[in-house]
Design a protein around this motif. Structure first.
Motif, PDB file in Angstrom:
ATOM      1  N   ARG A 271       0.831  -1.184   0.000  1.00 43.92           N
ATOM      2  CA  ARG A 271       0.000   0.000   0.000  1.00 43.92           C
ATOM      3  C   ARG A 271       0.866   1.233   0.000  1.00 43.92           C
ATOM      4  NH1 ARG A 271      -4.402   0.881   4.478  1.00 43.92           N
ATOM      5  NH2 ARG A 271      -5.021   2.680   3.328  1.00 43.92           N
ATOM      6  N   ALA A 272       0.428   2.264  -0.647  1.00 46.05           N
ATOM      7  CA  ALA A 272       1.178   3.513  -0.642  1.00 46.05           C
ATOM      8  C   ALA A 272       0.222   4.661  -0.367  1.00 46.05           C
ATOM      9  CB  ALA A 272       1.865   3.723  -1.977  1.00 46.05           C
ATOM     10  N   HIS A 273       0.739   5.702   0.274  1.00 44.08           N
ATOM     11  CA  HIS A 273      -0.043   6.910   0.463  1.00 44.08           C
ATOM     12  C   HIS A 273      -0.308   7.513  -0.905  1.00 44.08           C
ATOM     13  CE1 HIS A 273       0.425   7.298   4.819  1.00 44.08           C
ATOM     14  NE2 HIS A 273       1.659   6.867   4.647  1.00 44.08           N
ATOM     15  N   PRO A 274      -1.326   8.302  -1.034  1.00 46.99           N
ATOM     16  CA  PRO A 274      -1.520   8.987  -2.310  1.00 46.99           C
ATOM     17  C   PRO A 274      -0.375   9.956  -2.559  1.00 46.99           C
ATOM     18  CG  PRO A 274      -3.175   9.643  -0.696  1.00 46.99           C
ATOM     19  CD  PRO A 274      -2.326   8.606  -0.060  1.00 46.99           C
ATOM     20  N   ILE A 275      -0.160  10.263  -3.786  1.00 42.76           N
ATOM     21  CA  ILE A 275       0.868  11.241  -4.136  1.00 42.76           C
ATOM     22  C   ILE A 275       0.409  12.584  -3.595  1.00 42.76           C
ATOM     23  CG2 ILE A 275       1.984  12.440  -6.035  1.00 42.76           C
ATOM     24  CD1 ILE A 275       1.630   9.877  -7.645  1.00 42.76           C
ATOM     25  N   THR A 276       1.320  13.307  -2.979  1.00 40.51           N
ATOM     26  CA  THR A 276       0.962  14.605  -2.426  1.00 40.51           C
ATOM     27  C   THR A 276       1.984  15.644  -2.848  1.00 40.51           C
ATOM     28  OG1 THR A 276       2.180  14.158  -0.394  1.00 40.51           O
ATOM     29  CG2 THR A 276      -0.171  13.639  -0.396  1.00 40.51           C
TER      30      THR A 276
ATOM     31  N   THR B 217       5.939   9.407  -2.592  1.00 38.57           N
ATOM     32  CA  THR B 217       5.102   8.312  -2.125  1.00 38.57           C
ATOM     33  C   THR B 217       5.811   7.664  -0.950  1.00 38.57           C
ATOM     34  OG1 THR B 217       6.120   6.760  -3.652  1.00 38.57           O
ATOM     35  CG2 THR B 217       4.098   7.832  -4.381  1.00 38.57           C
ATOM     36  N   TYR B 218       5.050   7.113  -0.052  1.00 36.74           N
ATOM     37  CA  TYR B 218       5.603   6.482   1.138  1.00 36.74           C
ATOM     38  C   TYR B 218       5.050   5.074   1.254  1.00 36.74           C
ATOM     39  CZ  TYR B 218       6.655  11.301   2.167  1.00 36.74           C
ATOM     40  OH  TYR B 218       7.106  12.576   2.093  1.00 36.74           O
ATOM     41  N   PRO B 219       5.730   4.072   0.682  1.00 41.48           N
ATOM     42  CA  PRO B 219       5.206   2.711   0.790  1.00 41.48           C
ATOM     43  C   PRO B 219       5.299   2.210   2.225  1.00 41.48           C
ATOM     44  CG  PRO B 219       7.346   2.722  -0.292  1.00 41.48           C
ATOM     45  CD  PRO B 219       6.965   4.160  -0.054  1.00 41.48           C
ATOM     46  N   TYR B 220       4.295   1.445   2.603  1.00 36.65           N
ATOM     47  CA  TYR B 220       4.322   0.804   3.910  1.00 36.65           C
ATOM     48  C   TYR B 220       5.247  -0.404   3.836  1.00 36.65           C
ATOM     49  CZ  TYR B 220       0.227   3.477   5.235  1.00 36.65           C
ATOM     50  OH  TYR B 220      -0.640   4.484   5.548  1.00 36.65           O
ATOM     51  N   LEU B 221       5.899  -0.686   4.898  1.00 39.31           N
ATOM     52  CA  LEU B 221       6.761  -1.856   4.970  1.00 39.31           C
ATOM     53  C   LEU B 221       6.329  -2.662   6.178  1.00 39.31           C
ATOM     54  CD1 LEU B 221       9.228  -3.281   3.779  1.00 39.31           C
ATOM     55  CD2 LEU B 221      10.649  -1.942   5.311  1.00 39.31           C
ATOM     56  N   SER B 222       5.941  -3.895   5.932  1.00 34.70           N
ATOM     57  CA  SER B 222       5.471  -4.750   7.028  1.00 34.70           C
ATOM     58  C   SER B 222       6.649  -5.207   7.868  1.00 34.70           C
ATOM     59  CB  SER B 222       4.760  -5.972   6.462  1.00 34.70           C
ATOM     60  OG  SER B 222       3.653  -5.576   5.717  1.00 34.70           O
TER      61      SER B 222
ATOM     62  N   PRO C  70       9.743  -2.832  -4.644  1.00 31.93           N
ATOM     63  CA  PRO C  70       9.170  -1.693  -5.352  1.00 31.93           C
ATOM     64  C   PRO C  70       8.519  -2.136  -6.660  1.00 31.93           C
ATOM     65  CG  PRO C  70      11.570  -1.543  -5.289  1.00 31.93           C
ATOM     66  CD  PRO C  70      11.173  -2.752  -4.508  1.00 31.93           C
ATOM     67  N   LYS C  71       7.307  -1.674  -6.860  1.00 28.42           N
ATOM     68  CA  LYS C  71       6.670  -1.975  -8.126  1.00 28.42           C
ATOM     69  C   LYS C  71       6.927  -0.789  -9.048  1.00 28.42           C
ATOM     70  CE  LYS C  71       1.851  -0.575  -7.829  1.00 28.42           C
ATOM     71  NZ  LYS C  71       0.497  -0.996  -7.582  1.00 28.42           N
ATOM     72  N   PRO C  72       6.882  -1.003 -10.329  1.00 31.91           N
ATOM     73  CA  PRO C  72       7.176   0.092 -11.255  1.00 31.91           C
ATOM     74  C   PRO C  72       6.250   1.280 -10.993  1.00 31.91           C
ATOM     75  CG  PRO C  72       6.860  -1.974 -12.441  1.00 31.91           C
ATOM     76  CD  PRO C  72       6.503  -2.224 -11.011  1.00 31.91           C
ATOM     77  N   PRO C  73       6.783   2.488 -11.096  1.00 28.16           N
ATOM     78  CA  PRO C  73       5.942   3.663 -10.847  1.00 28.16           C
ATOM     79  C   PRO C  73       4.837   3.764 -11.893  1.00 28.16           C
ATOM     80  CG  PRO C  73       8.109   4.327 -11.652  1.00 28.16           C
ATOM     81  CD  PRO C  73       8.139   2.850 -11.462  1.00 28.16           C
ATOM     82  N   SER C  74       3.707   4.305 -11.475  1.00 32.24           N
ATOM     83  CA  SER C  74       2.599   4.529 -12.397  1.00 32.24           C
ATOM     84  C   SER C  74       2.948   5.684 -13.326  1.00 32.24           C
ATOM     85  CB  SER C  74       1.326   4.857 -11.619  1.00 32.24           C
ATOM     86  OG  SER C  74       1.445   6.131 -11.014  1.00 32.24           O
ATOM     87  N   SER C  75       2.164   5.847 -14.373  1.00 32.73           N
ATOM     88  CA  SER C  75       2.413   6.958 -15.301  1.00 32.73           C
ATOM     89  C   SER C  75       2.257   8.293 -14.576  1.00 32.73           C
ATOM     90  CB  SER C  75       1.473   6.873 -16.502  1.00 32.73           C
ATOM     91  OG  SER C  75       0.115   6.925 -16.093  1.00 32.73           O
TER      92      SER C  75
END
Length: 113
Positions: A2-7, A17-22, A39-44
């Motif tokens: 999960r990632a926070h929305p882009i701000t 973006t700030y991905p959560y790390l379990s 890391p998954k590839p960044p969205s457009s």
């Protein structure tokens, strides 16, 4: 993952973006968490944000307090609409359509630069 929305983080207008790390219960990162947080590839949209970030970070843009953004031929129209809408919600930031481009300017007194 999960990632926070882009701000937007003014004054630099950076996208992040700030991905959560379990973490496991003993505060060590488990192998499963590492795989899940790869890391998954960044969205457009994230790629567009990175491009804007580089422009805003330039010394010239910071001195002039404005940037001109021009969509690339392969950019998503939806990404640009979202970007323009998000800029429009920011205090002290003005976005103006100039033909094929957008002029983004900001007032440091209003955005806390």
């Amino acid at each position: 993952m999960r990632a926070h929305p882009i701000t937007f983080s003014l004054p630099a207008l950076y996208f992040q973006t700030y991905p959560y790390l379990s973490h496991s219960s003993d505060a060590t990162i488990s192998a499963l968490a590492l795989r899940a947080s790869s890391p998954k590839p960044p969205s457009s949209y994230e790629l567009l944000g990175q491009r804007v970030q580089r422009l805003v970070a330039s010394a010239n843009a910071r001195q002039q307090r404005k940037i001109e953004l021009t969509p690339a031929p392969d950019d998503s129209l939806e990404d640009w609409e979202r970007l323009v809408d998000e800029f429009a919600t920011l205090n002290g930031v003005e976005i103006t359509r100039t033909g094929e481009s957008y002029l983004v300017s900001w007032n440091p007194a209003e955005v806390g630069e």
